[in-house]
Enzyme design. Structure first.
Site, PDB file in Angstrom:
ATOM      1  N   SER A  29       0.806  -1.216   0.000  1.00 58.32           N
ATOM      2  CA  SER A  29       0.000   0.000   0.000  1.00 58.32           C
ATOM      3  C   SER A  29       0.839   1.265   0.000  1.00 58.32           C
ATOM      4  CB  SER A  29      -0.931   0.008   1.220  1.00 58.32           C
ATOM      5  OG  SER A  29      -0.162  -0.008   2.417  1.00 58.32           O
ATOM      6  N   ASN A 116      -1.986  -1.667  13.793  1.00 59.18           N
ATOM      7  CA  ASN A 116      -3.435  -1.471  13.839  1.00 59.18           C
ATOM      8  C   ASN A 116      -3.814  -0.138  14.469  1.00 59.18           C
ATOM      9  OD1 ASN A 116      -3.409  -4.016  12.783  1.00 59.18           O
ATOM     10  ND2 ASN A 116      -4.315  -5.034  14.572  1.00 59.18           N
ATOM     11  N   HIS A 162     -39.687  23.440 -10.788  1.00 56.15           N
ATOM     12  CA  HIS A 162     -39.930  22.538 -11.922  1.00 56.15           C
ATOM     13  C   HIS A 162     -39.296  23.085 -13.199  1.00 56.15           C
ATOM     14  CE1 HIS A 162     -43.287  20.523  -9.630  1.00 56.15           C
ATOM     15  NE2 HIS A 162     -43.366  21.724  -9.095  1.00 56.15           N
ATOM     16  N   SER A 283     -13.898  23.465 -28.868  1.00 52.67           N
ATOM     17  CA  SER A 283     -14.178  22.174 -29.472  1.00 52.67           C
ATOM     18  C   SER A 283     -13.102  21.843 -30.490  1.00 52.67           C
ATOM     19  CB  SER A 283     -15.536  22.243 -30.174  1.00 52.67           C
ATOM     20  OG  SER A 283     -15.640  21.238 -31.159  1.00 52.67           O
ATOM     21  N   ASN A 291     -17.337  26.130 -24.343  1.00 47.29           N
ATOM     22  CA  ASN A 291     -18.051  25.162 -23.513  1.00 47.29           C
ATOM     23  C   ASN A 291     -17.805  25.368 -22.022  1.00 47.29           C
ATOM     24  OD1 ASN A 291     -19.013  23.792 -25.801  1.00 47.29           O
ATOM     25  ND2 ASN A 291     -17.060  22.706 -26.001  1.00 47.29           N
ATOM     26  N   GLU A 296     -19.411  21.367 -15.907  1.00 49.90           N
ATOM     27  CA  GLU A 296     -19.746  20.002 -16.359  1.00 49.90           C
ATOM     28  C   GLU A 296     -18.908  18.953 -15.630  1.00 49.90           C
ATOM     29  OE1 GLU A 296     -20.668  19.625 -20.875  1.00 49.90           O
ATOM     30  OE2 GLU A 296     -19.218  21.261 -20.670  1.00 49.90           O
ATOM     31  N   TYR A 323      -9.480  -5.667  13.714  1.00 52.21           N
ATOM     32  CA  TYR A 323      -8.877  -5.248  12.459  1.00 52.21           C
ATOM     33  C   TYR A 323      -8.913  -6.400  11.470  1.00 52.21           C
ATOM     34  CZ  TYR A 323      -5.722  -3.517   8.926  1.00 52.21           C
ATOM     35  OH  TYR A 323      -5.203  -3.108   7.722  1.00 52.21           O
ATOM     36  N   GLN A 328      -7.647  -1.892   4.844  1.00 50.99           N
ATOM     37  CA  GLN A 328      -6.654  -1.186   4.038  1.00 50.99           C
ATOM     38  C   GLN A 328      -7.321  -0.427   2.890  1.00 50.99           C
ATOM     39  OE1 GLN A 328      -3.023  -3.329   3.100  1.00 50.99           O
ATOM     40  NE2 GLN A 328      -3.215  -2.780   0.943  1.00 50.99           N
TER      41      GLN A 328
END
Lengths: 465, 465, 465, 465
Positions: A29, A116, A162, A283, A291, A296, A323, A328
């Site tokens: 990790s 732990n 609405h 674009s 844009n 977005e 644990y 992890q």
């Protein structure tokens, strides 16, 4: 599959076979938990000092540990530290480097401690910091909203329910609705911080320890307000992380709502706002396009932030005490939500600073029909002693009449209006203008200029503007 | 598709076509929101009294409204009220019944109010009540845990990490870990209640109202601590519901962990607990089976409770201001989580009252190997001035030696032990017994009897036992 | 807590205490699984006939069972059957009623069968039917789309990317995009049906049976294409339900996209469509409102349908072999998604039949600027041998020039255009009209009238229109 | 905030302000989408060749493009290519590098193409490859299961329902249940591949193109079986990615079930399996521990894989046509699920190869009570013409009798048995042994050795073993 003797590991004493390389890669990790190094080292310093105070290690050893950790910290800061995958995680990487550097003293650091409780400590320290960052980021976006609201005070925009024009409101009032949302988010983060700010170290593997440690002094050094009360719970608990992920999901939901509005407002058809070129992209095929990518993407990212919450809660589902290695999997969703939501809060605040309302389009919209003052007519009728439901019905008929004739409410003449309700007098027209409508909504929390000015002033005070 | 004139609707004035029957069926919510009737009526009473105080309706009308609402409430209580799908929702059903009963006075009730703020009010009143219920249910299950912990004080169980025996702990200590979890849940529910306890009524459709209402007095009558500050936010906000659903999801996650343990403990292989016959069911085909259905179902229901949270957050994603009909979808996940989590908390507390620990199997387990006192040996070596990492390694070698010879740590003789670490003396054997191990872990929050007795006493005080 | 002897249960032989009433209430499923009664009875009939064929029960008993089941089926159909919560589920309710009615013959029905394989059978039969229903509902909405597309053939609408006007397209082309989506949904439902259509009965509790049954003949009678291959998997598997829930979630996502567009199109600002009054509702306070409730609710319901998928997958997470009671939680999300998605498909198709495009507003939009033919200019330049990137850049400059002058591309005169690219000739103007632009996009799948006519014709053929 | 002229961008023609640096960082995707470079280049090659065939570019330009792309591909392969964040994404990075290298010819590549259809193409090519990888990985784990099942053929294990011993089964039968699950996953991946294998290129921005392209020839070169039928749908559609993420979620759910069993089986209490040292890790504090980390992590990762599915579906919710930048959020969940599920499938297969069943513990378990042959007694009674329900009840009473006396079914003597059911004869004892029980379950799909041998043989044939 190549194997190595796992006795090189910190835990290899009883093992007869080395760890398979694929296993090392899979369980490792350190490529993501190295992010916790500052918190890990801070925790280790406090732990070492406590061990020395309690006579569990000598002052000399303690001093060597502190110096060694400082050096390692500096190395990681400047990028010269070499992380080793075979040492699994950030904790083992640092401890091994320490032992390599200072010998036996380093081998004493892990006394009365387990990974732990150590990882629980690190994650709490990290998230406590993040709570503080988030509180600031939320203030920043609130400030951006308030400044935009102040700069556009008086400007009227259609209010929608609405997605239909409903009643005219001040742009500032609309923006302050988001001020409230992010204010609640801030409160929630504060509550989450409160529950995060509990010190688990000293719970050891899960049962506590028989060595004479002093957990409270560690908590004090690390500025925790309390120590955890049950050693098993301490190492099994990730509630604080789940709560943080929920806070993130709700913040991002608010951002998605704001972004949706910005996208809609920036459309040709609405045209209510203009986003600065520097906050748009173009674009690859359509040369005319500008844009609103930022809102977005912010809106789109609500998916991953919700996904991260689902991820952790699903991982926790059905885990027995205490644990389990499944835990992890707590860190990556947390890191991703921290990064995503921070970036979205920051860029959205920037965007608000680069937003201009289009006065002409707004004026056209609020004066361009939609019968947004119909409620005002109904309310007017109520003041003429017509029961609300009847007033609502009469107004509906007036609206239908206008629709048939293609005119707006304010274009009705008084004689016509009286056919629908004889008690109407000329005073009604003041209520049928959008400005009159807005100004009239003086109920607490309403959109009347006087109320919004109060709300703005209060917000500015809260933000120290 | 059959149609009716929608002018029978409360909002039909401008409509020229009736509502299609299929549309009525699709949009109707009264089959689920009728659950809110008490809160709706309570809110309407307070609203009517305020309208009278402010001179917006006469005292006579107000009295008629209160009497009418009381009668309707009684009818719904006793099941004689007829709900009509074509009236859409609980609000319209009650208002229409009121108008049918008291005429024009009823038609004045909706003055200065919209369904948008009304439904927000109802849901907040409802969830505020549910927060109170949940706080009680959480105390109940905590009480069950404490009583079980008290009754089994002294009993030792293997403590697990990675589902592997790790260190011996007191059963009471293990149970109190859950006491902590549900305690945090209670705090979270309390924080959620705080944010739910804000009064939205008077925000009207979304812009506030021009009629001279007094929101604060309504808030006082309904025991709210504050009124909402922005009318648009007031009708668009469902954060309190999302937060409640998150609290539910985390409670259910805790229940799923407890349930997982009960299922495992009830297996033939563990055999740690015996669940009363009355809390199990049998098999339609295997006559010998006695199944732990309750914890299985509780564990299984963590899916739906998480699903409900996802449901609301997904519904909220990307909704522009202010009220959108999508928000009607807030209630069913809330109701389902309320029902599910309440029932699971209740039945789990009952189950704990019907749970017996199997002393024989537990004794066999804690004394039956697994080297659960290995950490104690390592800690002992630390007190002999061996650095922890070296102590850990030595212990690992001792364990490997024992595994080879098929004996336990406590069966080693001193001479043998000394070969691994010359500094060991006879005092070590006290530390290698499970009882000695448990008793030794006196660190704050540890499993030592003395610590657990303190924790129990504190819990009993907190619960008023 | 009241208790009853559980020997009244079908499985009570070994039990010494009755089931607690609260437990009965908690574990009971007949209030929702009674929906499976037709499938349960159909499965039982086939099972009984097989038992008779194999000599495991007599023909007389078999006949009694069939007659008894028919009578029970009729009773449930007409509402006279009394469901008993204490009998837990639909299977036990029916079997008990059968035994009450025909005695020992009824007690023979459960031979070589368990509830574990029985409920798997029932759910598969149910979902197989639902797959068929969904395939039909998907065809219905596709038909509605095609009819609408046919009726509006030739009408032009702005096509959007990033909610910005991009290129003009035919309304029909836009509608047929949804035709494709629902077509894929239909394929997925078909694939799901294929995997659902596997017969689990005869797996008994989990190990198969020693009684001489004939599974294949049962499968044939029930029209299954295969029998399950592993008895343990047969009772533990809910993949087919999860897959169905995913199909539902994706269908609802498509509906949410369509609904979003309808809501936007119905706004005052877009005004592209008019939804029939009978498919809208009004406001309780704003008399002028005509709200697009249907698409809002449909969009909102995407939350619950996704929630249902999360619910089942979370329930399944980490379940060991084979049947665990957690699996009882499979049915409610399935039923809810079936009901929700069916209703949404149906009402959305109805809505499409009640939708009118507003030609005037569309014409104003497509001719009202937005430089939607800029790509056409760039493509034109490509045909003049200008590299696309350069053509794109030139067009961008022309657009900027037009923006500055407040004119549209088609209003440029040729001389001006030539300043940007000398090779331009008068033929360019044909390409700069929206009609010319649409007509020109003749690539396969493009929006040119000729391509869309082909697509419509193919769709009509596929639907048998 | 520093700004740069965005005219350096491929789309900057009309822009007057540069892109803010923070905006560049926020919108940039090249740090994750660079993973698609091979697919992007493959698509560009095919596109260029088609442009040349159609006369839209010259053969010389085409050759330059192909050569240039090959060189870029090689650079990326060997790590010498420099990705630039300011060029946003992999598509622009490659195209810009191409233009820098070959000038105008490179500027012609994007003719009749947009990033919208280009990214859809890349993702489809990528996922089509991943479908193939997953099919192989699923075969690999199925092979591991079959080999383990073959090697342990004949070994008996308790079969469980509700985590309670239910009926004895062959270990091989149990393992083959997972063979079935992963087989269905493979079918689903195959169906997903079918829907992924559709070519979107040539849809351009969303409306198709007027340039005379030939989409089918591109599809052929890229080995697609079909071209997409609607240009708007082509660029808006991410269904194939959602379907792939669902397949991943279900595979990971299966892995979580297998992992849960391995964790339980590896516990001291069950002790059914021994995982090789090289597939376990130790504890930093408890020297005796040997933890089943691999299955724990695999189980834990079911959270993120479900989270990724939720992520994409939430992002898609309510998106209007056609391409919206939100869709950029499709790739990271896809990449994460690909990586996670691939790694979990691979390591789980490896783990199975390193798993040993503990014959002694299994024998003790299957012979150690639990009345696992009670169903056999009931079935035996059925063959003595006792109705099943009566047989079930009698068996329950026999079990209760045994429980009281602390003996097992097979220890009853015949006389005693006859008291419960006179028709019992000595033949019953054959049925009450676990071996007899297993051998007797000869129904199709049952656990009898003869059936499992057939199943194994079929599986081996399917896998080509």
């Amino acid at each position: 599959m190549s194997e190595k003797k796992s006795s090189g590991k910190m835990w290899g004493g009883r093992f007869q076979q080395g760890t398979a390389r694929a296993v090392e890669d899979f369980t490792c990790s350190v490529h993501f938990d190295s992010r916790l190094y500052r918190h890990d080292i801070r925790g280790s310093r406090a732990h070492a000092r406590m061990l020395a105070r309690q006579g569990l290690i000598s002052d000399t050893d303690c001093a060597a540990i502190i110096t060694g950790l400082d050096a390692i910290s500096a190395e990681i800061d400047n990028g010269s530290f070499e992380f080793k995958r075979e040492l699994e995680d950030i904790h083992m990487n640092i401890e091994k480097a320490l032992s390599d550097r200072i010998g036996d003293a380093g081998a004493r650091l892990h006394t009365a401690r387990s990974r732990n409780d150590q990882v629980a400590l690190d994650l709490r320290l990290y998230l406590r910091d993040q709570c503080d960052c988030f509180e600031q980021l939320l203030q920043d976006i609130r400030r951006a909203l308030v400044e935009l609201a102040r700069n556009n005070f008086g400007l009227i925009i259609p209010g929608y329910t609405h997605m239909q024009r409903a009643q005219p409101v001040l742009v500032s009032h609309h923006l302050l609705a988001y001020y409230e949302m992010f204010g609640r988010d801030r409160e929630r983060i504060g509550d989450c911080r409160k529950r995060t700010n509990v010190m688990p170290l000293g719970s050891a593997a899960m049962a506590g320890t028989g060595l004479p440690i002093d957990r409270k002094s560690v908590a004090e050094e690390l500025e925790f307000t309390a120590i955890s009360r049950n050693s098993m719970d301490s190492v099994a608990d990730r509630d604080f992380a789940a709560e943080f992920l929920f806070c993130c999901a709700l913040i991002q939901t608010h951002l998605s709502r704001l972004s949706e509005e910005l996208v809609i407002w920036a459309s040709d058809e609405f045209g209510f706002v203009d986003i600065a070129d520097s906050f748009c992209t173009g674009s690859s095929i359509m040369p005319q396009k500008k844009n609103p990518d930022i809102p977005e993407i912010v809106r789109g990212k609500s998916g991953r932030v919700l996904g991260n919450l689902v991820s952790l809660l699903t991982t926790l589902k059905g885990l027995p005490m205490t644990y389990n290695r499944d835990l992890q999997e707590d860190k990556e969703p947390v890191f991703d939500s921290v990064d995503t939501v921070s970036a979205c809060l920051e860029i959205s605040a920037d965007l608000l600073h680069n937003l201009k309302f289009n006065h002409g389009r707004l004026a056209a919209a609020v004066h361009g029909g939609g019968f947004m003052t119909a409620t005002d007519l109904a309310d007017y009728l109520v003041t003429r002693d017509i029961p609300f439901r009847r007033a609502h019905e009469i107004t509906g008929q007036v609206v239908a009449h206008c629709l048939n004739r293609g005119i707006d409410l304010k274009d009705m003449d008084l004689a016509e209006l009286k056919k629908f309700a004889p008690g109407i007098d000329a005073g009604v027209f003041e209520r049928l203008s959008v400005e009159g409508s807005v100004a009239s909504r003086v109920s607490a929390g309403g959109t009347a200029n006087i109320r919004v000015e109060e709300a703005l002033a209060r917000a500015e005070e809260e933000l120290g503007i």
